[in-house]
Enzyme design. Structure first.
Site, PDB file in Angstrom:
ATOM      1  N   ARG A  30      39.066  46.237  42.207  1.00 33.40           N
ATOM      2  CA  ARG A  30      39.256  45.003  42.976  1.00 33.40           C
ATOM      3  C   ARG A  30      40.088  43.998  42.176  1.00 33.40           C
ATOM      4  O   ARG A  30      39.899  43.843  40.963  1.00 33.40           O
ATOM      5  CB  ARG A  30      37.898  44.392  43.343  1.00 33.40           C
ATOM      6  CG  ARG A  30      37.138  45.274  44.294  1.00 33.40           C
ATOM      7  CD  ARG A  30      35.996  44.609  45.003  1.00 33.40           C
ATOM      8  NE  ARG A  30      35.185  45.628  45.644  1.00 33.40           N
ATOM      9  CZ  ARG A  30      35.470  46.225  46.801  1.00 33.40           C
ATOM     10  NH1 ARG A  30      36.545  45.863  47.476  1.00 33.40           N
ATOM     11  NH2 ARG A  30      34.678  47.166  47.288  1.00 33.40           N
ATOM     12  N   HIS A 101      51.598  49.145  40.546  1.00 27.17           N
ATOM     13  CA  HIS A 101      50.364  48.967  41.321  1.00 27.17           C
ATOM     14  C   HIS A 101      50.691  48.705  42.774  1.00 27.17           C
ATOM     15  O   HIS A 101      51.634  47.990  43.090  1.00 27.17           O
ATOM     16  CB  HIS A 101      49.488  47.853  40.754  1.00 27.17           C
ATOM     17  CG  HIS A 101      50.191  46.546  40.517  1.00 27.17           C
ATOM     18  ND1 HIS A 101      51.043  46.352  39.454  1.00 27.17           N
ATOM     19  CD2 HIS A 101      50.174  45.383  41.201  1.00 27.17           C
ATOM     20  CE1 HIS A 101      51.514  45.119  39.488  1.00 27.17           C
ATOM     21  NE2 HIS A 101      51.010  44.504  40.550  1.00 27.17           N
TER      22      HIS A 101
HETATM   23  P1  5GP Z   1      51.535  41.336  40.479  1.00 27.61           P
HETATM   24  O1  5GP Z   1      51.538  39.845  40.323  1.00 27.61           O
HETATM   25  O2  5GP Z   1      52.048  42.007  39.249  1.00 27.61           O
HETATM   26  O3  5GP Z   1      52.177  41.869  41.720  1.00 27.61           O
HETATM   27  O4  5GP Z   1      50.004  41.752  40.653  1.00 27.61           O
HETATM   28  C1  5GP Z   1      49.106  41.689  39.592  1.00 27.61           C
HETATM   29  C2  5GP Z   1      47.730  41.508  40.208  1.00 27.61           C
HETATM   30  O5  5GP Z   1      46.775  41.789  39.197  1.00 27.61           O
HETATM   31  C3  5GP Z   1      47.446  40.080  40.684  1.00 27.61           C
HETATM   32  O6  5GP Z   1      47.081  40.105  42.052  1.00 27.61           O
HETATM   33  C4  5GP Z   1      46.309  39.606  39.788  1.00 27.61           C
HETATM   34  O7  5GP Z   1      45.359  38.817  40.471  1.00 27.61           O
HETATM   35  C5  5GP Z   1      45.708  40.906  39.312  1.00 27.61           C
HETATM   36  N1  5GP Z   1      45.096  40.815  37.994  1.00 27.61           N
HETATM   37  C6  5GP Z   1      45.636  40.211  36.897  1.00 27.61           C
HETATM   38  N2  5GP Z   1      44.805  40.335  35.835  1.00 27.61           N
HETATM   39  C7  5GP Z   1      43.725  41.048  36.285  1.00 27.61           C
HETATM   40  C8  5GP Z   1      42.528  41.501  35.635  1.00 27.61           C
HETATM   41  O8  5GP Z   1      42.288  41.286  34.440  1.00 27.61           O
HETATM   42  N3  5GP Z   1      41.648  42.202  36.399  1.00 27.61           N
HETATM   43  C9  5GP Z   1      41.881  42.460  37.731  1.00 27.61           C
HETATM   44  N4  5GP Z   1      40.934  43.146  38.397  1.00 27.61           N
HETATM   45  N5  5GP Z   1      43.006  42.052  38.361  1.00 27.61           N
HETATM   46  C10 5GP Z   1      43.911  41.350  37.650  1.00 27.61           C
END
Ligand code: 5GP
Ligand code: ZN
Length: 116
Positions: A30, A101
């Protein structure tokens, strides 16, 4: 694995996460800051930086990521109501973690087609 990759560290269990699915090549957990009632991150266990780093031999893990999405949508009860699978690529898309991701979001009306 790069020492400083957050998602490699989460996959390794060195940083706790709420695990949703754990398969041979794919891991799902999550999001720490959910933007919808269901917000799950689906990642390859092996480090892939982002879409731009994909190679032909990564096809298998990509299928597994989509299959994981199907399973999670069903187990979260949103397979019929619908959901979005999103992948950010690079700075203009807001990518902050450079380990590939796919985010599965749903559980509410997500709005119409748009850049967000
Ligand atoms: P991006 O911004 O790279 O598309 O997505 C990264 C996602 O990872 C974001 O939605 C953010 O909330 C999530 N995220 C960042 N750090 C953590 C963490 O330590 N644990 C979890 N479960 N999610 C994280
Ligand atoms: Zn990584």
């Amino acid at each position: 694995m790069p020492d400083d990759c957050l998602f490699c560290t989460i996959v390794a269990g060195e940083i706790p996460s709420t695990v949703v699915l754990d398969r041979e090549s794919v891991f799902a957990f999550r999001d720490i800051a959910p933007a919808a009632p269901v917000h799950v991150l689906i990642v390859p266990k092996r480090h892939i930086g982002d879409v731009r780093d994909l190679k032909a031999e990564d096809g298998g893990v990509l299928i597994e990521m989509f299959q994981a999405g199907n399973e999670i949508a069903a187990s979260e009860g949103i397979a019929e109501s619908g959901y979005r699978l999103l992948v950010n690529v690079g700075p203009d898309a807001g990518q902050t973690v450079f380990h590939l991701h796919m985010r599965l979001v749903g559980g509410t009306w997500l709005g119409g087609v748009g850049p967000g």
